[in-house]
Write an enzyme that holds these catalytic residues in place. Structure first.
Site, short mmCIF file in Angstrom:
data_model
loop_
_atom_site.label_atom_id
_atom_site.label_comp_id
_atom_site.label_asym_id
_atom_site.label_seq_id
_atom_site.Cartn_x
_atom_site.Cartn_y
_atom_site.Cartn_z
NE ARG A 1 80.60 44.65 25.30
CZ ARG A 1 81.81 44.14 26.16
NH1 ARG A 1 82.73 44.64 25.89
NH2 ARG A 1 81.69 43.35 27.03
NE ARG B 1 83.42 40.09 36.30
CZ ARG B 1 82.95 40.27 35.10
NH1 ARG B 1 83.77 39.85 34.18
NH2 ARG B 1 81.80 40.93 34.80
NE ARG C 1 84.32 43.98 35.99
CZ ARG C 1 84.28 43.56 34.42
NH1 ARG C 1 85.19 42.69 34.02
NH2 ARG C 1 83.23 44.11 33.73
CE LYS D 1 83.73 39.81 26.09
NZ LYS D 1 82.57 39.35 26.86
NE ARG E 1 78.15 44.62 33.05
CZ ARG E 1 78.76 44.09 34.21
NH1 ARG E 1 79.02 42.74 34.11
NH2 ARG E 1 78.90 44.70 35.15
P1 B4P Z 1 85.74 37.25 32.54
O1 B4P Z 1 86.94 36.67 31.56
O2 B4P Z 1 86.00 38.42 33.47
O3 B4P Z 1 84.78 37.56 31.30
P2 B4P Z 1 84.48 38.75 30.13
O4 B4P Z 1 83.78 38.10 29.14
O5 B4P Z 1 85.80 39.29 29.88
O6 B4P Z 1 83.72 39.97 30.98
P3 B4P Z 1 82.96 41.30 30.52
O7 B4P Z 1 82.57 41.14 29.22
O8 B4P Z 1 82.03 41.66 31.64
O9 B4P Z 1 84.07 42.41 30.53
P4 B4P Z 1 84.84 43.70 29.70
O10 B4P Z 1 85.94 44.36 30.34
O11 B4P Z 1 84.66 43.29 28.32
O12 B4P Z 1 85.20 35.98 33.10
C1 B4P Z 1 84.12 36.27 34.03
C2 B4P Z 1 84.50 35.44 35.38
O13 B4P Z 1 84.18 34.06 35.06
C3 B4P Z 1 85.65 35.54 35.95
O14 B4P Z 1 85.46 35.48 37.28
C4 B4P Z 1 86.57 34.43 35.55
O15 B4P Z 1 87.35 34.06 36.47
C5 B4P Z 1 85.39 33.33 35.34
N1 B4P Z 1 85.63 32.42 34.40
C6 B4P Z 1 86.32 32.61 33.08
N2 B4P Z 1 86.30 31.36 32.59
C7 B4P Z 1 85.68 30.36 33.27
C8 B4P Z 1 85.20 28.99 33.14
N3 B4P Z 1 86.02 28.22 31.89
N4 B4P Z 1 84.75 28.34 34.12
C9 B4P Z 1 84.15 29.06 35.45
N5 B4P Z 1 84.84 30.42 35.50
C10 B4P Z 1 85.22 30.72 34.52
O16 B4P Z 1 83.40 44.73 29.85
C11 B4P Z 1 83.15 45.38 31.06
C12 B4P Z 1 82.17 46.62 30.45
O17 B4P Z 1 82.86 47.77 29.87
C13 B4P Z 1 81.04 46.35 29.46
O18 B4P Z 1 79.90 45.85 30.56
C14 B4P Z 1 80.71 48.02 29.03
O19 B4P Z 1 80.12 48.59 30.36
C15 B4P Z 1 82.38 48.36 28.84
N6 B4P Z 1 82.85 47.93 27.43
C16 B4P Z 1 83.63 47.10 27.09
N7 B4P Z 1 83.83 47.24 25.79
C17 B4P Z 1 82.62 48.13 25.11
C18 B4P Z 1 82.48 48.33 24.00
N8 B4P Z 1 83.20 47.90 22.99
N9 B4P Z 1 81.52 49.23 23.64
C19 B4P Z 1 80.82 49.82 24.74
N10 B4P Z 1 81.13 49.54 26.12
C20 B4P Z 1 81.99 48.55 26.29
#
Ligand code: B4P
Length: 184
Positions: free
Chosen positions: A86, A125, A127, A10, A138
């Site tokens: 979410r 990744r 993190r 995302k 998660r």
């Molecule tokens: P990302 O792009 O990092 O994935 P994401 O879906 O944004 O991750 P996430 O859901 O964990 O993050 P968020 O900050 O929202 O991609 C993942 C990896 O894959 C990367 O290394 C990328 O390079 C790779 N990749 C991407 N596309 C690819 C492809 N096509 N092929 C291969 N590899 C690929 O959330 C983090 C935390 O914040 C949550 O767990 C929660 O604790 C909190 N949080 C955030 N929003 C919240 C909410 N609304 N309510 C409650 N808690 C919340």
């Protein structure tokens, strides 16, 4: 807005969308990570929850989003919400916030990537909140709290499910195709 399992890409795709369409990108994950690194009161509350793979409370998240969406650039440029809502409570809050501001949601993108693949992506990744236990928790919370929202968006005729497997560029082209129908 864009939703999908944690690690589905995302954040990666949201940066491309914001760049291509000039909209404001609001990532609740980025807001929380910035608060953690700055050591603010919000950061202190959020850090332990994020490390354990949990969800930060609806009350906190709804407050952050309501405040951000009230800023004038949202009406001027439009907004892409990344990682919010979410939970059902967050979805209801979003509907209320948008109605109060005179805005509306035009599209909900479900970036669909299977559990095995998102697990591999998060492990790669690396993190600080990407421990094996936090990832497992998660993904369990996603199935319990976030996946039911797909029906919520479907009922409102807002949902488009996109295959998130493939290179970042290929996935982005799929996203552009559905966004084009919506902004045309
Ligand atoms: P990302 O792009 O990092 O994935 P994401 O879906 O944004 O991750 P996430 O859901 O964990 O993050 P968020 O900050 O929202 O991609 C993942 C990896 O894959 C990367 O290394 C990328 O390079 C790779 N990749 C991407 N596309 C690819 C492809 N096509 N092929 C291969 N590899 C690929 O959330 C983090 C935390 O914040 C949550 O767990 C929660 O604790 C909190 N949080 C955030 N929003 C919240 C909410 N609304 N309510 C409650 N808690 C919340």
């Amino acid at each position: 807005m864009i939703l999908g399992r944690q690690g589905s890409g995302k954040g990666t795709q949201s940066l491309r969308i914001a760049d291509a369409y000039g909209c404001v990108h609001v990532s609740t994950g980025d807001v929380l990570r910035a608060a953690v690194s700055e050591g603010t009161e919000l950061g202190l509350k959020a850090a332990a929850v994020m490390e354990s793979g949990g969800l930060v409370s609806d009350e906190i998240m709804n407050g952050i989003v309501a405040e951000r969406l009230a800023k004038p650039d949202i009406g001027e440029r439009g907004v892409l919400l990344d990682g919010f809502p979410r939970t059902a409570d967050q979805a209801d809050a979003l509907e209320r916030i948008l109605t109060d501001l005179g805005h509306s949601l035009s599209l909900a993108i479900n970036l669909d990537v299977p559990v095995d693949e998102v697990t591999d992506r998060m492990m790669a990744r690396g993190r600080s909140d990407d421990t094996e236990e936090a990832i497992r928790r998660r993904l369990q919370l996603y199935e319990e709290q976030t996946a039911p929202l797909l029906d919520w968006f479907e009922e409102r005729d807002l949902l488009a499910t996109i295959d998130g497997l493939g290179s970042e560029g290929v996935v982005f082209e799929r996203l552009r195709a559905v966004i084009a129908k919506c902004v045309a």
